[in-house]
Design a protein around this motif. Structure first.
Motif, mmCIF file in Angstrom:
data_model
loop_
_atom_site.group_PDB
_atom_site.id
_atom_site.type_symbol
_atom_site.label_atom_id
_atom_site.label_comp_id
_atom_site.label_asym_id
_atom_site.label_seq_id
_atom_site.Cartn_x
_atom_site.Cartn_y
_atom_site.Cartn_z
ATOM 1 N N GLY A 491 0.827 -1.203 0.044
ATOM 2 C CA GLY A 491 0.029 0.104 0.059
ATOM 3 C C GLY A 491 0.915 1.144 -0.058
ATOM 4 N N TRP A 492 2.167 1.370 0.033
ATOM 5 C CA TRP A 492 3.113 2.304 -0.117
ATOM 6 C C TRP A 492 3.286 2.795 -1.492
ATOM 7 C CZ3 TRP A 492 4.177 4.759 4.378
ATOM 8 C CH2 TRP A 492 4.366 4.052 5.581
ATOM 9 N N THR A 493 2.817 4.249 -1.568
ATOM 10 C CA THR A 493 2.966 4.997 -2.795
ATOM 11 C C THR A 493 4.265 5.969 -2.487
ATOM 12 O OG1 THR A 493 1.512 6.625 -2.105
ATOM 13 C CG2 THR A 493 0.596 4.784 -3.312
ATOM 14 N N GLU A 494 4.779 6.680 -3.666
ATOM 15 C CA GLU A 494 5.607 7.781 -3.689
ATOM 16 C C GLU A 494 4.921 8.784 -2.707
ATOM 17 O OE1 GLU A 494 8.981 9.589 -6.543
ATOM 18 O OE2 GLU A 494 7.103 9.392 -7.286
ATOM 19 N N SER A 495 3.925 9.008 -2.836
ATOM 20 C CA SER A 495 3.184 10.030 -2.230
ATOM 21 C C SER A 495 3.392 9.988 -0.692
ATOM 22 C CB SER A 495 1.739 10.332 -2.649
ATOM 23 O OG SER A 495 1.519 10.726 -4.051
ATOM 24 N N SER A 496 2.993 8.650 -0.273
ATOM 25 C CA SER A 496 2.940 8.424 1.284
ATOM 26 C C SER A 496 4.346 8.154 1.776
ATOM 27 C CB SER A 496 2.027 7.178 1.546
ATOM 28 O OG SER A 496 2.657 5.829 0.901
ATOM 29 N N ILE A 497 5.437 7.636 0.887
ATOM 30 C CA ILE A 497 6.717 7.583 1.315
ATOM 31 C C ILE A 497 7.169 8.952 1.542
ATOM 32 C CG2 ILE A 497 8.945 6.878 0.708
ATOM 33 C CD1 ILE A 497 7.457 4.470 1.730
ATOM 34 N N GLY A 498 7.086 9.785 0.645
ATOM 35 C CA GLY A 498 7.790 11.288 0.500
ATOM 36 C C GLY A 498 6.956 12.307 1.241
ATOM 37 N N CYS A 499 5.870 11.702 1.907
ATOM 38 C CA CYS A 499 4.851 12.751 2.659
ATOM 39 C C CYS A 499 5.398 13.314 3.857
ATOM 40 C CB CYS A 499 3.570 12.035 3.169
ATOM 41 S SG CYS A 499 2.453 13.210 4.224
ATOM 42 N N LEU A 500 5.565 14.318 4.157
ATOM 43 C CA LEU A 500 6.202 15.073 5.436
ATOM 44 C C LEU A 500 6.015 14.149 6.576
ATOM 45 C CD1 LEU A 500 5.493 18.801 4.635
ATOM 46 C CD2 LEU A 500 7.712 18.081 5.195
ATOM 47 N N GLY A 501 4.756 13.654 6.950
ATOM 48 C CA GLY A 501 4.567 12.779 7.887
ATOM 49 C C GLY A 501 5.545 11.440 7.975
ATOM 50 N N ASN A 502 6.355 11.254 6.942
ATOM 51 C CA ASN A 502 6.987 10.186 6.920
ATOM 52 C C ASN A 502 8.712 10.394 6.865
ATOM 53 O OD1 ASN A 502 7.483 7.366 6.650
ATOM 54 N ND2 ASN A 502 8.300 7.648 4.634
ATOM 55 N N LEU A 503 8.698 11.898 7.447
ATOM 56 C CA LEU A 503 10.172 12.360 6.995
ATOM 57 C C LEU A 503 10.644 12.841 8.401
ATOM 58 C CD1 LEU A 503 10.085 14.298 3.663
ATOM 59 C CD2 LEU A 503 10.524 12.020 4.076
ATOM 60 N N ILE A 504 11.767 12.624 9.047
ATOM 61 C CA ILE A 504 12.626 13.277 10.152
ATOM 62 C C ILE A 504 13.912 13.634 9.613
ATOM 63 C CG2 ILE A 504 11.098 11.795 11.705
ATOM 64 C CD1 ILE A 504 13.643 10.028 11.997
ATOM 65 N N PHE A 505 14.502 14.478 10.413
ATOM 66 C CA PHE A 505 16.112 14.812 10.529
ATOM 67 C C PHE A 505 16.765 13.910 11.120
ATOM 68 C CE2 PHE A 505 15.958 19.715 9.426
ATOM 69 C CZ PHE A 505 16.186 19.365 8.089
ATOM 70 N N LEU A 506 17.926 13.681 10.676
ATOM 71 C CA LEU A 506 19.141 12.765 11.204
ATOM 72 C C LEU A 506 20.481 13.004 10.897
ATOM 73 C CD1 LEU A 506 17.507 9.021 11.140
ATOM 74 C CD2 LEU A 506 17.792 10.661 13.091
ATOM 75 N N ASP A 507 21.257 12.786 11.727
ATOM 76 C CA ASP A 507 22.829 13.293 11.345
ATOM 77 C C ASP A 507 23.404 12.031 10.436
ATOM 78 O OD1 ASP A 507 24.809 11.375 13.404
ATOM 79 O OD2 ASP A 507 22.822 12.044 14.001
ATOM 80 N N GLN A 508 24.256 12.405 9.726
ATOM 81 C CA GLN A 508 24.594 11.079 8.785
ATOM 82 C C GLN A 508 24.985 9.766 9.457
ATOM 83 O OE1 GLN A 508 27.522 12.757 5.996
ATOM 84 N NE2 GLN A 508 26.030 14.047 4.953
ATOM 85 N N LYS A 509 25.647 9.796 10.394
ATOM 86 C CA LYS A 509 26.102 8.679 11.271
ATOM 87 C C LYS A 509 25.035 7.828 11.606
ATOM 88 C CE LYS A 509 28.558 7.027 15.272
ATOM 89 N NZ LYS A 509 29.513 7.519 16.351
ATOM 90 N N VAL A 510 23.930 8.267 12.414
ATOM 91 C CA VAL A 510 22.671 7.653 12.819
ATOM 92 C C VAL A 510 21.933 7.015 11.406
ATOM 93 C CG1 VAL A 510 20.669 7.661 14.080
ATOM 94 C CG2 VAL A 510 22.740 8.748 14.929
ATOM 95 N N ASN A 511 21.750 8.109 10.242
ATOM 96 C CA ASN A 511 21.136 7.801 9.118
ATOM 97 C C ASN A 511 21.751 6.478 8.546
ATOM 98 O OD1 ASN A 511 19.452 7.641 6.984
ATOM 99 N ND2 ASN A 511 19.937 9.893 6.507
ATOM 100 N N GLY A 512 23.120 6.406 8.641
ATOM 101 C CA GLY A 512 23.697 5.219 8.016
ATOM 102 C C GLY A 512 23.297 3.918 8.773
ATOM 103 N N GLU A 513 23.309 4.097 9.950
ATOM 104 C CA GLU A 513 23.057 2.864 10.931
ATOM 105 C C GLU A 513 21.497 2.265 10.827
ATOM 106 O OE1 GLU A 513 23.625 3.632 15.095
ATOM 107 O OE2 GLU A 513 25.728 4.453 14.995
#
Length: 566
Positions: A491-513
């Protein structure tokens, strides 16, 4: 007005006269396309008595003329002659080189060397680096736009003439011992083709007539530029007294401020916004007649001084690092946001506000709050809901700008600003409109046009909630809680994946983990590393498209009612 005309050619023109490009003329601006067209017309498709149009000048002294129309062609021809001259030197034909140089520089009646074509705006680059004969430049020159265009023309013609010479070197049918003479003959043919160019030479009696003719010629032509016409108008009213031309120096200072900006701003737009922030909102195409009527000899100096001072203001609102201190970072942040939103409508108002601040009519807090209100309004009105104005918004901004400029004291200015902010608040789209549009803001690798807007929104939410990060915002990356590999699954679409409700900020180190781990595993790692997370995410143990949209709705409510509330 007395006008004389005659048929002539370039050689006759250069042999018998000296030409001066006056200060009201536009800088040299021919590009490669213009240069190639000229070369093809004059050299490649060579024909006898090739006609290059008319040239309009005014008399200065005997055999001394100011150029009204034709300076681009005359400058180009001079550059090409200098290149041919230098090529004669390279093939050892000094007499022919000196013969051409007599058309570039010769002694006047007082036995002083004088260039046949003299220009103020590109001095001393044109003289030192192009016209000078068989000698190295002695002066360091600050390279500006005009100098770059002159240099480009010089380089271009060197390549074109050089290719003619190289073709002779590469022609096996020409005996080696004859090649140098063939080169000389080819350069002579090229020289003659240039000098035989025919034109109509039109002479005016005086400089005052020249201003009128310049304006008439350019308002009827396709190359109309407001900046050139306004410059001409100031030159007419502010004649130089003595050795220092103050009006020209001020005008050049204004243009330098605009042209040296790292932001993409233009002098025509600056003059348009200058006028609409002080006097009257007039369409760009109709502005010059208004300027011509209002700026007279008695007021020209005051208007020019205002243009100089406002050019710095204009640059500062488009280039937030220009003339803003660290203590004024909130203002520069709002100005940066307005540039990110790609807005021109508020420009008269922002100019007037910054001007009032620079002139101590309003305090920093009033400026900060006013620009913040404009930023918040356009985030909702433009960046998110993409609302369209019928013209009322632009009129509101210009009207406010003019009234603020005309305000007599800080109290009147304060009242006007309060009234203006109230109007912005009243014109905001509804929460319902905002909520729908907010959920349509998306960012994915394949749909990244709103990436800067997404970063801006996430930063504002982080500041609002006091989220803690181990690095500066500029070093943070955007993380998709449900990874992009899920698009097209469950049920995931580009609109739901890219939606602001699915986005957060992370530093690169944690993002890689986190990589592409599942939601609960990501949440565990984030908690374990002490990362700040929205409460909605903390309170759920599953993550579906429905959760994303519900989170986005809660974000929209906070955005509209708290973060971007006016």
């Amino acid at each position: 007005m007395k006008i004389e005309s005659k048929d002539t050619d370039i050689e006759s023109l250069l042999v018998g006269s000296y030409f001066h490009i006056p200060r009201f003329q536009r800088p040299y601006s021919w590009d490669d396309e213009n240069l190639n067209d000229f070369w093809n017309d004059v050299v490649v498709n060579q024909s006898e008595d090739y006609f290059i149009g008319s040239m309009v000048v005014f008399k200065k002294e005997k055999q001394q003329f100011g150029v009204v129309d034709g300076q681009q062609r005359l400058t180009t021809i001079t550059i090409l002659l200098c290149v041919i001259r230098d090529c004669f030197l390279k093939v050892g034909s000094n007499d022919l080189a000196e013969g051409i140089h007599q058309l570039v520089e010769r002694k006047d009646r007082s036995n002083r060397n004088e260039y046949v074509l003299k220009t103020e705006t590109s001095f001393p680059y044109f003289q030192e680096h192009i016209q000078k004969f068989d000698d190295d430049p002695e002066l360091d020159v600050d390279i500006q736009i005009e100098e770059k265009n002159l240099s480009n023309a010089h380089i271009r013609f060197n390549k074109l003439v050089g290719s003619v010479i190289s073709a002779i070197d590469n022609d096996a049918s020409i005996p080696e011992e004859n090649k140098n003479q063939v080169k000389i003959d080819k350069l002579v043919n090229l020289r003659d083709a240039v000098l035989n160019l025919s034109l109509i030479f039109i002479t005016l009696d005086n400089e005052d007539d020249a201003y009128l003719i310049f304006e008439t010629l350019n308002t009827r032509g396709k190359d109309l530029a407001l900046t050139d016409l306004v410059k001409n108008h100031f030159s007419k009213h502010l004649k130089a007294r003595g050795a220092v031309d103050h009006a020209r120096l001020k005008w050049e200072s204004m243009l330098d401020t605009i042209h040296n900006s790292s932001s993409d701003i233009a002098s025509d737009n600056f003059i348009y916004h200058f006028w609409s922030s002080r006097y009257e909102a007039v369409p760009l195409k109709k502005l010059f007649p208004k300027i011509k009527k209002e700026i007279i000899k008695a007021t020209a100096k005051e208007y020019l001084n205002s243009l100089v001072s406002d050019s710095k203001i204009y640059r500062s609102i488009h280039e937030p690092t220009y003339e803003w201190s660290k203590n004024e970072s909130e203002v520069s942040d709002s100005l940066y946001a307005l540039q990110m939103f790609k807005l021109s409508q508020p420009t008269p108002a922002t100019m007037s506000l910054v001007r009032a601040y620079r002139e101590d009519k309003i305090k920093y807090k009033k400026l900060r709050d006013s620009l913040s209100a404009i930023e918040k309004f356009h985030f909702i009105f433009t960046a998110i809901t993409s609302s369209r104005s019928s013209g009322g918004i632009s009129a509101m901004y210009s009207s406010f700008a003019i009234r603020l400029f005309e305000s007599k004291d800080s109290q009147e200015a304060s009242n006007l600003i309060q009234e203006f902010v109230t109007k912005l608040r009243d014109k905001r789209p509804s929460l319902e409109e905002f909520n729908v549009a907010f959920k349509e803001v998306i960012y994915t690798n394949s749909n990244s046009k709103q990436k800067n807007l997404v970063r801006y929104i996430l930063e504002k939410f982080s500041l609002h909630y006091g989220y803690k990060f181990p690095v500066d915002f500029d070093e943070l990356t955007i993380e998709h809680l449900s990874p992009q590999k899920n698009i097209g699954h469950d049920g995931w679409t580009e609109s739901s994946i890219g939606c602001l409700g699915n986005l957060i900020f992370l530093d690169q180190k944690v993002n890689g983990e986190l990589d592409i781990k599942g939601f609960l595993e990501k949440k565990y790692i984030l908690n374990d590393t002490g990362c700040s997370l929205p409460e909605f995410i903390l309170n759920t143990n599953e993550w579906t498209p429905d959760h994303v949209y519900r989170n986005a709705e809660e974000m929209a409510q906070v955005a509209y009612s708290e973060i971007w509330r006016i």
